[in-house]
Motif scaffolding. Sequence first.
Motif, PDB file in Angstrom:
ATOM      1  N   GLU A 111       1.713   1.733   5.560  1.00 36.95           N
ATOM      2  CA  GLU A 111       2.242   0.382   5.578  1.00 36.95           C
ATOM      3  C   GLU A 111       2.879   0.041   6.927  1.00 36.95           C
ATOM      4  O   GLU A 111       2.823  -1.101   7.375  1.00 36.95           O
ATOM      5  CB  GLU A 111       3.234   0.153   4.435  1.00 36.95           C
TER       6      GLU A 111
ATOM      7  N   ILE B 171       0.855  -1.182   0.000  1.00 39.22           N
ATOM      8  CA  ILE B 171       0.000   0.000   0.000  1.00 39.22           C
ATOM      9  C   ILE B 171       0.893   1.235   0.000  1.00 39.22           C
ATOM     10  O   ILE B 171       2.011   1.192   0.523  1.00 39.22           O
ATOM     11  CB  ILE B 171      -0.996   0.002   1.190  1.00 39.22           C
TER      12      ILE B 171
ATOM     13  N   TYR C  88      -7.477   6.672   8.195  1.00 42.43           N
ATOM     14  CA  TYR C  88      -7.101   5.281   7.927  1.00 42.43           C
ATOM     15  C   TYR C  88      -7.855   4.332   8.855  1.00 42.43           C
ATOM     16  O   TYR C  88      -8.407   3.325   8.411  1.00 42.43           O
ATOM     17  CB  TYR C  88      -5.588   5.110   8.088  1.00 42.43           C
TER      18      TYR C  88
ATOM     19  N   GLY D  22     -11.278   3.689   7.854  1.00 35.31           N
ATOM     20  CA  GLY D  22     -11.467   2.914   6.634  1.00 35.31           C
ATOM     21  C   GLY D  22     -11.104   3.595   5.334  1.00 35.31           C
ATOM     22  O   GLY D  22     -11.383   3.062   4.256  1.00 35.31           O
ATOM     23  N   ALA D  23     -10.476   4.761   5.392  1.00 33.57           N
ATOM     24  CA  ALA D  23     -10.096   5.453   4.154  1.00 33.57           C
ATOM     25  C   ALA D  23      -9.048   4.647   3.393  1.00 33.57           C
ATOM     26  O   ALA D  23      -8.216   3.966   3.988  1.00 33.57           O
ATOM     27  CB  ALA D  23      -9.558   6.844   4.472  1.00 33.57           C
ATOM     28  N   SER D  24      -9.081   4.747   2.108  1.00 32.68           N
ATOM     29  CA  SER D  24      -8.150   4.049   1.229  1.00 32.68           C
ATOM     30  C   SER D  24      -6.727   4.607   1.385  1.00 32.68           C
ATOM     31  O   SER D  24      -6.537   5.830   1.371  1.00 32.68           O
ATOM     32  CB  SER D  24      -8.614   4.228  -0.213  1.00 32.68           C
ATOM     33  N   PRO D  25      -5.714   3.734   1.498  1.00 35.53           N
ATOM     34  CA  PRO D  25      -4.333   4.213   1.554  1.00 35.53           C
ATOM     35  C   PRO D  25      -3.943   5.009   0.311  1.00 35.53           C
ATOM     36  O   PRO D  25      -3.123   5.918   0.399  1.00 35.53           O
ATOM     37  CB  PRO D  25      -3.517   2.924   1.661  1.00 35.53           C
ATOM     38  N   ASP D  26      -4.550   4.708  -0.836  1.00 35.59           N
ATOM     39  CA  ASP D  26      -4.258   5.488  -2.052  1.00 35.59           C
ATOM     40  C   ASP D  26      -4.741   6.933  -1.892  1.00 35.59           C
ATOM     41  O   ASP D  26      -4.014   7.874  -2.238  1.00 35.59           O
ATOM     42  CB  ASP D  26      -4.947   4.854  -3.266  1.00 35.59           C
ATOM     43  N   ALA D  27      -5.935   7.113  -1.386  1.00 39.35           N
ATOM     44  CA  ALA D  27      -6.471   8.461  -1.169  1.00 39.35           C
ATOM     45  C   ALA D  27      -5.655   9.202  -0.115  1.00 39.35           C
ATOM     46  O   ALA D  27      -5.378  10.397  -0.256  1.00 39.35           O
ATOM     47  CB  ALA D  27      -7.947   8.383  -0.733  1.00 39.35           C
TER      48      ALA D  27
END
Length: 96
Positions: free
Chosen positions: A34, A30, A81, A84-89
Motif C-alpha cells: 500500500e 490492499i 508486485y 503484476g503479482a496480487s497484493p494478497d498473494a
Amino acid sequence: MNLRSRLTGIATGDQAIFVRRALFPGFPEIPLMEDIALSRVLKKIHAPLCLRERVVTSGRRWEARGVLRTILLMWRLRLLYFLGASPDALARKYRG
C-alpha cells in the motif's frame, strides 16, 4: 534506501511518509504494498520531497529474520508486485 527513494520517488512505510491533507487520496485497500501504491499515485500529483530529518522505526523484523534475508525478501516482493503479482498473494509470502 533513502537514495533509492530519491531516485525512484517511491517511499516505503518504514521511511515515514508525510502527505498534505489536501493531496492525500487515502491508502489503497490492499494487504501489502500500500505504501508503494500510494507513492505511485502521489508521484503523478507532485514530485516527492525528501526531508533530512530522521525517523526511528522498529527493527524487530530485521532482527528476527536477519538483514540479508529481509532485504532479499523485500526485493523479491517488490519485483513480483511490479510484475503484476496480487497484493494478497504477496501478503501471504510476506507473512511466511
